[in-house]
Scaffold this motif. Structure first.
Motif, short mmCIF file in Angstrom:
data_model
loop_
_atom_site.label_atom_id
_atom_site.label_comp_id
_atom_site.label_asym_id
_atom_site.label_seq_id
_atom_site.Cartn_x
_atom_site.Cartn_y
_atom_site.Cartn_z
N ALA B 261 -3.00 80.93 65.80
CA ALA B 261 -1.98 80.55 64.82
C ALA B 261 -1.71 79.07 64.93
N LEU B 262 -1.32 78.45 63.82
CA LEU B 262 -0.92 77.05 63.89
C LEU B 262 0.25 76.80 62.95
N ARG B 263 0.99 75.76 63.27
CA ARG B 263 1.98 75.22 62.35
C ARG B 263 1.67 73.73 62.25
N ARG B 264 1.53 73.27 61.00
CA ARG B 264 1.13 71.88 60.79
C ARG B 264 2.15 71.15 59.94
N TRP B 265 2.43 69.92 60.35
CA TRP B 265 3.30 69.03 59.61
C TRP B 265 2.45 67.88 59.10
N GLY B 266 2.65 67.47 57.84
CA GLY B 266 1.95 66.28 57.37
C GLY B 266 1.12 66.47 56.12
N HIS B 267 0.67 67.67 55.87
CA HIS B 267 -0.07 67.96 54.64
C HIS B 267 0.87 68.65 53.67
N GLY B 268 1.77 67.86 53.03
CA GLY B 268 2.77 68.47 52.17
C GLY B 268 3.83 69.13 53.03
N ALA B 269 4.41 70.21 52.53
CA ALA B 269 5.42 70.92 53.30
C ALA B 269 4.77 71.51 54.55
N PRO B 270 5.54 71.55 55.67
CA PRO B 270 4.98 72.18 56.86
C PRO B 270 4.51 73.59 56.54
N PHE B 271 3.39 73.97 57.08
CA PHE B 271 2.91 75.32 56.80
C PHE B 271 2.37 75.96 58.06
N PRO B 305 -1.75 74.08 47.93
CA PRO B 305 -3.07 73.65 47.48
C PRO B 305 -3.07 72.22 46.94
N GLU B 306 -1.93 71.75 46.43
CA GLU B 306 -1.89 70.42 45.81
C GLU B 306 -1.84 69.30 46.84
#
Lengths: 270, 395
Positions: B261-271, B305-306
């Motif tokens: 699992a991952l949580r990423r910040w920086g590519h749009g909203a955190p996901f 996706p955007e």
């Protein structure tokens, strides 16, 4: 009167009935006790080796006589706490496509072992299931369960007899795996009474048919204490294949510790 | 400059001292990819047979009784049809020093993080060598300083990644290249561009039947966002991200339960994104020596996706099987479909291999884009399903 007689007869009958199985139990108990004692003595004599290393050549021969080989190195660490199994690390040097592949095992008494595989092509450490105890080790006639440390508590025992085994005299003991997933109903093991070294093991499959025979050859003593064979021969009676393990460069008291037998250390092996 | 000189002098000194062990290997491969269908992009090269050869030399040498090791790994491919696939890479070139409970690696290296089979979600250190395959398993060498500390509380890996490697893409017009070119001159969020210092750490611990890994990465994302620039093509944009990663495996009898699992910040909203499932093995199938492993892994990904790089793994189920013959030739087959539960898109793969003699390997790999959705990035390569036949020799 009638009543008393019949009562006496019944009592005698009960005593006889009880005596029968009791006798058998005693005899059986004796054989079991003696079997365990032999296994414990073999274990005691081989205890205290601490750490060891060896170089192993495997030659697999199929029923047409075609051979294929493997070279591997093994390091082992004896468990200090009673009730825990040994740790071992096996690194492959050949065939070339598996060069650098490593297998780390923590053997347990009755619980499944812990095993990790290191795949150098992907730099990946992979925890694997150890339920394949009866599965072939790298395509050989050795099963995983044949190669892990043989702790006394892994089996129940029954002493069978004492007999000649080659030039020696052997204790012949039957043992029954207590751990799960074994491919065997029983094994018959020959320990020589001089040094309590295993000389031969017959393996019986789940249908109780003779499956394999393992024989030990060229024992040499190391450190003035530990006997190790130069060669193991495993013959499969059912498929006609055999595997020979040759050991070289036995070393004891090598410079390794618990820290060298961890999954993260697998990336260090070469 | 002076640091380079110091390094050079030190290396030369060690080179002069007697090595305790050394090993030189070379793997030579000849392969052909077979594309049974025509490409869908107009003007794309209709190569149905695409041969190539590979050279993979490996060298390592130990000094100081094994405490110091120089490790080198190269990769070279010459491809008949794809100029970008004809490439070379230093997969590894590093010095390793083994301390008592620590290891220091300096140079170019390879690192793998992960437990699942279908998707390598948290594996962020090395860039994908995208011209090699579609499975993200081929990676470019990454310059790094890596300190590993080991103790009873597990292993801790610290990374300084001073230089960034851009993802490789097939040459425009070649197979698997898509409708428009991927343009050079990538755009970076960081002003330092390729020289942005990335940092990462990972803690791993085995606790009985559980294997746990927790990781953190901060720096330039290995995944580019492909931004259309009119009809000219896609421009790779590399953003700055922060990412927390988790790997977990529970080994229970014949079952391996796996989770990444991952949580990423920086590519749009955190996901967050997750891939997890089970591998269940039937050992000694039907009384034979063979093993059959059954795999099921579900992939979910919440990215926008955007604003985030496109992914094929938004809501996908992988169902697979692994069959190991356990014969002296190590014959094994792995394969199965990845089904997009949202669009119905199906991507299937098969990998089979066996050793011949002691030094040869023969492999077959198939990648099948069985049903693609027009909303998917794979839509443009739907005519590029292929099979690879590879023969390798080890020297």
């Amino acid at each position: 009167m009638m009543n008393r007689t019949s009562g006496m007869v019944r009592l005698a009958a009960v005593a006889l009935l009880a005596a029968g199985p009791l006798h058998a139990q005693q005899a059986d108990g004796g054989a079991e006790e003696r079997g365990v004692q032999v296994a414990r003595e073999a274990d005691r004599r081989d205890g205290g080796w601490g750490t060891s290393a060896s170089r192993i050549t495997m030659v697999l021969t199929n029923r047409n006589g075609e051979e294929s080989g493997r070279e591997l190195r093994r390091q082992a660490l004896e468990s200090e706490e009673p009730g825990a199994g040994d740790k071992s690390l096996i690194v492959f040097d050949s065939p070339r496509d598996v060069e650098g592949t490593a297998l780390l095992s923590y053997s347990r008494i009755l619980d499944p072992d812990d095993q990790w595989l290191y795949l150098p092509a992907l730099r990946r450490v992979k925890r694997i299931s150890s339920s394949n105890k009866s599965g072939p080790f790298v395509g050989s006639e050795f099963a995983f369960e044949d190669l892990v440390s043989q702790e006394v508590e892994k089996y129940e025992y029954r002493w069978l007899r004492t007999e000649r085994c080659g030039a020696l005299e052997c204790e012949v003991v039957e043992r029954y795996p207590r751990y799960e997933d074994s491919g065997y109903t029983r094994q018959i093991i020959w320990w020589d009474i001089e040094e309590y070294r295993p000389q031969r093991i017959d393996f019986y499959d789940r249908k109780d048919s003779l499956l394999k025979t393992l024989s030990y050859h060229g024992y040499q003593q190391y450190e003035g204490r530990f006997w190790r064979p130069d060669r193991l021969e495993m013959v499969n009676h059912q498929n006609g294949k055999q595997t020979v393990l040759t050991f070289d460069d036995w070393a004891f008291g090598i410079d390794v510790s618990e820290d060298d037998f961890t999954p993260s250390r697998l990336r260090r092996v070469r | 400059m002076s640091r380079g000189l110091f390094f050079g002098v030190t290396l030369a000194w060690f080179m002069g001292t007697p090595a305790s062990a050394q090993d030189l290997d070379l793997r030579v491969g000849a392969e052909t990819r077979v594309f049974p269908e025509e490409p869908v992009t107009p003007g794309a090269e209709d190569a149905s047979w695409s041969p190539s050869i590979t050279l993979e030399p490996e060298f390592d040498v130990d000094w100081l009784g094994g405490a110091l090791r120089l490790s080198a790994e190269g990769f070279l491919r010459a491809d008949a049809h794809d100029g970008e696939r004809t490439h070379g890479d230093v997969r590894a070139l590093n010095l390793l020093y083994f301390g008592d409970r620590w290891t220091l690696l300096a140079g170019v290296g390879r690192v793998f993080w992960g437990v699942t089979e279908s998707r390598h979600l948290v594996n962020v250190i090395n860039q994908v060598d995208g011209v090699e395959d579609l499975d993200d398993e081929d990676r470019l060498g990454q310059p790094m300083l890596n300190l590993t500390i080991e103790g009873h509380a597990g292993g801790l890996d610290l990374f300084w990644l001073p230089y960034f490697r851009e993802r490789t893409f097939p040459e425009f017009g070649a197979r698997l290249s898509g409708p428009v070119p991927v343009l050079g001159e990538a755009v970076y969020e960081s002003g330092a561009e390729r020289w942005h210092s990335d940092f990462a750490l990972r803690w791993t611990q085995a606790m009985g039947p559980l294997d746990l890994g927790l990781s953190y990465f901060t720096g330039t994302s290995r995944e580019p966002r492909l931004v259309p620039e009119g009809a000219e093509g896609f421009r790779p944009h590399y953003g700055l991200i922060d990412e927390l990663g988790l790997t977990l495996q529970w080994t229970h009898g014949s079952s391996l339960w796996k989770l990444e699992a991952l949580r990423r910040w920086g590519h749009g909203a955190p996901f967050q994104a997750v891939v997890g499932g089970i591998e269940y093995s039937l050992f000694g199938l039907f009384g034979t020596a063979t093993d059959l492993g059954l795999l099921a892994e579900l992939s979910l990904d919440d990215r926008e996706p955007e604003r985030a790089p496109a992914t094929l793994w938004d809501e996908d189920l992988f169902l697979g099987a692994r069959w190991a013959l356990n014969d002296p030739n190590d014959t094994a087959i792995l394969g199965g479909p990845v089904i997009d539960l949202d669009s119905g898109e199906i991507f299937a793969f098969l990998e089979a291999g066996r050793r011949i003699g002691m030094s040869w390997m023969v492999e077959l790999e198939a990648r099948v884009l069985a049903s693609t959705s027009s909303a998917s990035p794979a839509y443009w390569i739907r005519g590029d399903s292929f099979a690879t036949f590879r023969l390798s020799r080890y020297f």
